[in-house]
Design an enzyme around this catalytic site. Structure first.
Site, PDB file in Angstrom:
ATOM      1  CG  HIS A   1       1.900  -4.913   1.763  1.00  0.00           C
ATOM      2  ND1 HIS A   1       2.145  -6.182   1.288  1.00  0.00           N
ATOM      3  CD2 HIS A   1       3.026  -4.189   1.506  1.00  0.00           C
ATOM      4  CE1 HIS A   1       3.353  -6.217   0.767  1.00  0.00           C
ATOM      5  NE2 HIS A   1       3.917  -5.019   0.888  1.00  0.00           N
ATOM      6  CB  SER A  34       7.006  -6.442   0.745  1.00  0.00           C
ATOM      7  OG  SER A  34       6.160  -5.971  -0.263  1.00  0.00           O
TER       8      SER A  34
HETATM    9  C1  GCU Z   1       5.230  -3.141  -4.670  1.00  0.00           C
HETATM   10  C2  GCU Z   1       5.445  -4.333  -5.564  1.00  0.00           C
HETATM   11  C3  GCU Z   1       5.402  -5.647  -4.779  1.00  0.00           C
HETATM   12  C4  GCU Z   1       6.333  -5.578  -3.597  1.00  0.00           C
HETATM   13  C5  GCU Z   1       6.050  -4.332  -2.781  1.00  0.00           C
HETATM   14  C6  GCU Z   1       7.048  -4.086  -1.646  1.00  0.00           C
HETATM   15  O1  GCU Z   1       3.918  -3.130  -4.205  1.00  0.00           O
HETATM   16  O2  GCU Z   1       4.488  -4.308  -6.585  1.00  0.00           O
HETATM   17  O3  GCU Z   1       5.775  -6.727  -5.599  1.00  0.00           O
HETATM   18  O4  GCU Z   1       6.225  -6.724  -2.822  1.00  0.00           O
HETATM   19  O5  GCU Z   1       6.128  -3.190  -3.609  1.00  0.00           O
HETATM   20  O6  GCU Z   1       8.136  -4.599  -1.661  1.00  0.00           O
HETATM   21  O7  GCU Z   1       6.711  -3.292  -0.770  1.00  0.00           O
END
Ligand code: GCU
Length: 410
Positions: A391, A250
């Site tokens: 995710h 992420s």
């Molecule tokens: C949010 C953000 C993402 C990121 C994510 C994370 O969802 O919008 O860009 O990758 O957090 O780091 O968990």
């Protein structure tokens, strides 16, 4: 007006998030091999001496911000050693990197395989919740830097992210695992860069519009952890510094890509669900967009990146070129089916369009012409998979990262 209310207003002024492939705008990707002066890079030498430095500079000045070239004085302190960790499979070490005489520190947790040939190849990545979340081992210290909530780290969180790190599996396959808490380098808050590493370079001031934000700082931290792996004698004896893979999930996947692009000592780079500002093409505007990320997380990128809010076509690059900056070193991009916010197809397309640079440099690039079906990884010099689920970092992801590392680092 409260800050929260203003933030909500700003976010609501943005166009609705698009999850419909048929509504992806038409776009033309900048050619990785075409320099700003319009000449075409035809040789590996021209890539290395001309285009690669040009692209690195553009990504720094327009997106992640320039990383300071000065270095800080460091000292390494061994906090603990347990030769019998993971039921004897690993030696666990905790090493504190002190910066500038103790003004800041980063604690690196290491699991070194006991039963594998030494020095071993390694994976290194930052974690979200503190080193103690990576495994339930009660000897792992809590971070002293704050959590994202501003609260101190808590004992209750011990081991809660063990599934994301798979320490036993990594070690059983003969790799070392190194991690540090990202908040040790820069707490993840939009607080005017008053804490973490920025004040050590900027004092009372703030970074200029083309200087690093938080992602730049976290990537810098990964390089400092690599310095330690290479130069702290007891660690360097057990970790092969020429075979270190950098990975992240992420926002920390965005970070791993930027670290792998800048620091050629990382032998392999892995992005897990990094999405917008990471592996996903910005011009697709699918899921999270540049404007959304800059609104929700204004401290992640440099000031100049805000110029591209709703203006992606003006970017002098797109994210396939970030992967191209890793070439010819192997790069792996992992997506998850339900993680549409991160635009899995955009992540695949970045990996695919980095291909021309790998080929110019004499390696294969991306073997898959089309986006591979679920859980059918492409394992060329550029790797890619999309797995079922959301995710996260799962055992499936780690199994593929290990296969990919076996292929390229063994
Ligand atoms: C949010 C953000 C993402 C990121 C994510 C994370 O969802 O919008 O860009 O990758 O957090 O780091 O968990």
């Amino acid at each position: 007006m409260s800050v929260l209310f203003i933030a909500a207003l700003a976010a609501s002024a943005l166009p609705e998030t698009n999850y419909d492939e048929s509504k992806v705008p038409e776009y033309a990707l900048p050619d990785a091999l075409l320099t700003l002066d319009g000449s075409r890079v035809e040789t590996a030498e021209a890539w290395r001496t001309k285009r690669r430095p040009e692209l690195l500079r553009l990504f720094a000045e327009q997106m992640y911000g320039k990383t300071p070239s000065a270095s800080l004085p460091v000292e390494y302190e061994t906090l603990s050693v347990d030769e019998n960790a993971l039921d004897g499979a690993a030696t666990r070490k905790q090493i504190r990197i002190h910066f500038s005489g103790g003004a800041l520190h980063m604690d690196v947790l290491l699991f070194l395989p006991n039963g594998a040939p030494s020095p071993a190849p390694a994976f290194i990545g930052l974690n979200f919740g503190g080193n103690h979340t990576v495994h339930s081992d009660p000897g792992i210290r809590l971070p002293e830097s704050p959590m994202r909530t501003g609260e101190p780290a808590s004992e209750e969180e011990r081991g809660k992210s063990a599934g994301r790190w798979q320490a036993e599996t990594v070690v059983s396959r003969g790799y070392a695992l190194a991690t540090a808490y990202y908040g040790d380098i820069d707490p993840d808050m939009d607080d005017g860069f008053r804490n973490g590493v920025h004040p050590l370079f900027h004092g009372e001031g703030v970074p200029a519009a083309d200087e690093w934000g938080s992602i730049g700082a976290w990537a810098w931290g990964l390089s400092r952890a690599l310095d330690m792996l290479l130069s702290e004698n007891s660690v360097a004896a057990r970790v092969d510094g020429s075979r270190v893979a950098v990975l992240g999930h992420s926002r920390l996947g965005k970070t791993a890509l930027w670290a792998g692009a800048q620091d050629e000592r990382f032998a392999l780079t892995i992005s897990n669900n990094s999405g917008c500002g990471g592996a996903a093409l910005s011009r697709r505007r699918f899921g999270e967009t540049v404007a959304r990320i800059n609104t929700a997380f204004p401290h992640w990128f440099c000031g100049n990146f805000k110029r591209y809010n709703e203006n992606e076509n003006a970017l002098p690059f797109d994210q396939h070129q970030l992967i191209a900056l890793i070439a010819p070193r192997p790069a792996y991009v992992a997506s998850a089916e339900e993680d549409r916010w991160a635009d899995p197809r955009g992540e695949f397309l970045s990996a695919k369009h980095a291909d021309s640079v790998y080929r110019l440099l004499g390696t294969d690039g991306m073997s898959a012409e089309e986006m591979p079906p679920l859980e059918s990884p492409a394992m060329s010099r550029i790797g890619y998979h999309i797995r079922r689920g959301g995710h996260d970092v799962k055992a499936y992801d780690w199994a593929r990262f290990l296969d990919f590392a076996d292929k390229h680092l063994r």
